[in-house]
Design an enzyme around this catalytic site. Sequence first.
Site, PDB file in Angstrom:
ATOM      1  NE  ARG A 147     -46.800 -74.563 -24.925  1.00  0.00           N
ATOM      2  CZ  ARG A 147     -46.665 -75.224 -26.075  1.00  0.00           C
ATOM      3  NH1 ARG A 147     -46.446 -76.537 -26.064  1.00  0.00           N
ATOM      4  NH2 ARG A 147     -46.786 -74.618 -27.228  1.00  0.00           N
ATOM      5  CE1 TYR A 159     -44.234 -76.997 -30.758  1.00  0.00           C
ATOM      6  CE2 TYR A 159     -43.776 -76.113 -28.573  1.00  0.00           C
ATOM      7  CZ  TYR A 159     -44.580 -76.843 -29.440  1.00  0.00           C
ATOM      8  OH  TYR A 159     -45.739 -77.379 -28.972  1.00  0.00           O
ATOM      9  CG  ASP A 210     -43.262 -78.296 -25.529  1.00  0.00           C
ATOM     10  OD1 ASP A 210     -42.207 -78.955 -25.528  1.00  0.00           O
ATOM     11  OD2 ASP A 210     -44.313 -78.683 -26.077  1.00  0.00           O
ATOM     12  CD  GLU A 262     -45.780 -83.238 -27.205  1.00  0.00           C
ATOM     13  OE1 GLU A 262     -46.166 -82.489 -26.297  1.00  0.00           O
ATOM     14  OE2 GLU A 262     -45.529 -82.850 -28.356  1.00  0.00           O
ATOM     15  NE  ARG A 283     -46.451 -82.866 -22.454  1.00  0.00           N
ATOM     16  CZ  ARG A 283     -47.653 -82.363 -22.750  1.00  0.00           C
ATOM     17  NH1 ARG A 283     -48.571 -82.217 -21.812  1.00  0.00           N
ATOM     18  NH2 ARG A 283     -47.922 -82.003 -23.980  1.00  0.00           N
ATOM     19  CD  GLU A 339     -50.642 -79.458 -24.653  1.00  0.00           C
ATOM     20  OE1 GLU A 339     -50.500 -80.675 -24.833  1.00  0.00           O
ATOM     21  OE2 GLU A 339     -49.961 -78.591 -25.232  1.00  0.00           O
ATOM     22  CD1 TRP A 402     -40.384 -77.920 -35.708  1.00  0.00           C
ATOM     23  CD2 TRP A 402     -41.833 -79.479 -35.015  1.00  0.00           C
ATOM     24  NE1 TRP A 402     -41.551 -77.278 -35.405  1.00  0.00           N
ATOM     25  CE2 TRP A 402     -42.461 -78.193 -34.964  1.00  0.00           C
ATOM     26  CE3 TRP A 402     -42.555 -80.608 -34.614  1.00  0.00           C
ATOM     27  CZ2 TRP A 402     -43.775 -78.030 -34.538  1.00  0.00           C
ATOM     28  CZ3 TRP A 402     -43.848 -80.441 -34.184  1.00  0.00           C
ATOM     29  CH2 TRP A 402     -44.454 -79.173 -34.142  1.00  0.00           C
TER      30      TRP A 402
HETATM   31  O1  EZ4 Z   1     -46.209 -80.065 -31.336  1.00  0.00           O
HETATM   32  O2  EZ4 Z   1     -49.294 -81.783 -30.914  1.00  0.00           O
HETATM   33  O3  EZ4 Z   1     -47.254 -79.749 -26.078  1.00  0.00           O
HETATM   34  N1  EZ4 Z   1     -47.678 -79.726 -27.166  1.00  0.00           N
HETATM   35  C1  EZ4 Z   1     -46.990 -79.932 -28.288  1.00  0.00           C
HETATM   36  C2  EZ4 Z   1     -47.803 -79.943 -29.549  1.00  0.00           C
HETATM   37  C3  EZ4 Z   1     -47.177 -80.795 -30.634  1.00  0.00           C
HETATM   38  C4  EZ4 Z   1     -48.226 -81.250 -31.604  1.00  0.00           C
HETATM   39  C5  EZ4 Z   1     -47.643 -82.253 -32.585  1.00  0.00           C
HETATM   40  O4  EZ4 Z   1     -48.654 -82.933 -33.258  1.00  0.00           O
HETATM   41  O5  EZ4 Z   1     -45.793 -80.104 -28.248  1.00  0.00           O
HETATM   42  O6  EZ4 Z   1     -48.041 -78.649 -30.008  1.00  0.00           O
HETATM   43 CO    CO Z   2     -45.202 -80.610 -26.217  1.00  0.00          CO
END
Ligand code: EZ4
Ligand code: CO
Length: 402
Positions: A147, A159, A210, A262, A283, A339, A402
């Site tokens: 990634r 991010y 991501d 996720e 996910r 992951e 976020w």
């Molecule tokens: O931001 O697990 O793909 N992974 C992610 C992570 C999330 C954190 C949040 O608790 O997006 O890094």
């Molecule tokens: Co993610």
Amino acid sequence: MQIEEISTIVTCPGRNFVTAKITCSDGTTGIGDATLNGREMAVVAYLDEHVRPALLGRDPRRSEEIWHYLYRGAYWRRGPVTMSAISAIDTALWDIKAKLADLPLYELLGGRSRDAVMVYGHANGETIEDTLAEVGRYIELGYKAIRAQTGVPDMDSTYGVSGDKLYYEPADAAIPTENVWSTTRYLDHIPKLFEAIREQYGWEHHLLHDVHHRLTPIETARLGKSLETYRMFWLEDATPAENQEAFRLIRQHTTTPLAVGEIFNTIWDCKDLISEQLIDYIRASVTHAGGITHLRRIADLAGLYQIRTGCHGATDNSPVCMGAALHFDLWVPNFGIQEYMRHIPETDAVFPHAYTFKDGYLHPGDVPGHGVDIDETLAAIHPYKPMSLPINRLEDGTLWHW
Ligand code: EZ4
Ligand code: CO
């Protein structure tokens, strides 16, 4: 046989983890991950106040019935706190079941469907050059899938980009850190990153990215289109998925594969995404989507539509989650990828585990149960520290995803 005790262990060997431990009347123990990043103590209270008293004295072998007792019996169904608590109990009960059978957990699910579990690592950098170097590092470590995230020019924070590159950790302050976001700058920049990676390293590796829920559907369509030439393995969480129908629009415009889920807690969060074939990878994780019992239901539904699994495995998923996930992954017929963000050595020391990494693959090991333990003496020397995930604002101060 009865459930004699349920305890919650909170420890912070680098970051906070919550572990539920079940002890049976014959002395057998099992553990499950109950970590909900930034909301840890809410799950502890749920387990201690509402789950423990109701389960003491019950037969630990009836994991299916206990799952429904906790889900239907709660009346207030679903939600991340409730489902993390249920997940931890369910994982611990599967750990116990496998130990009683003296078998690795994957054997109880139906045995191995593959030799080992392909994982992806995180290459993060402030600039495209930094990220390129990190991609190179993961290739040297043997990863088959990577990634890639990068900072955007003239923006302080993006991010996935942080100081310690091998051990990225977003929960960095008790009161949320504030980040700034510009969709325009981001959309112009990201295709350049993947162009540079393909140019430097060729086409051998799977590449992932991501977006962390920051785009609208039509912006996602544009990004997906602009990345098509780089043959992405997936584009993750491009837009918030509360509105599952939003993905219909994205699907009309791009062939870049999509991964979501996720933060999903149950099959209801992804029912339409799956049945309308609006995504390619689901996910959901053992820790946040109801343990082995419920994740198996989600994966089976996904399998009907050729959607594969790609379980969340960030550092806030404890080694207990990772162990359980690897047994699940080794079995699940429609496996895609797992992951794998490495935990720091202090975390690994608190959670001794049987899983091992080799040439881009993880293997859960063959010890009875899920193969992960907790050293409670060591856990006790790392007390809980309040930590939150960041928030995000647009350049004019508007609160964003976020
Ligand atoms: O931001 O697990 O793909 N992974 C992610 C992570 C999330 C954190 C949040 O608790 O997006 O890094
Ligand atoms: Co993610």
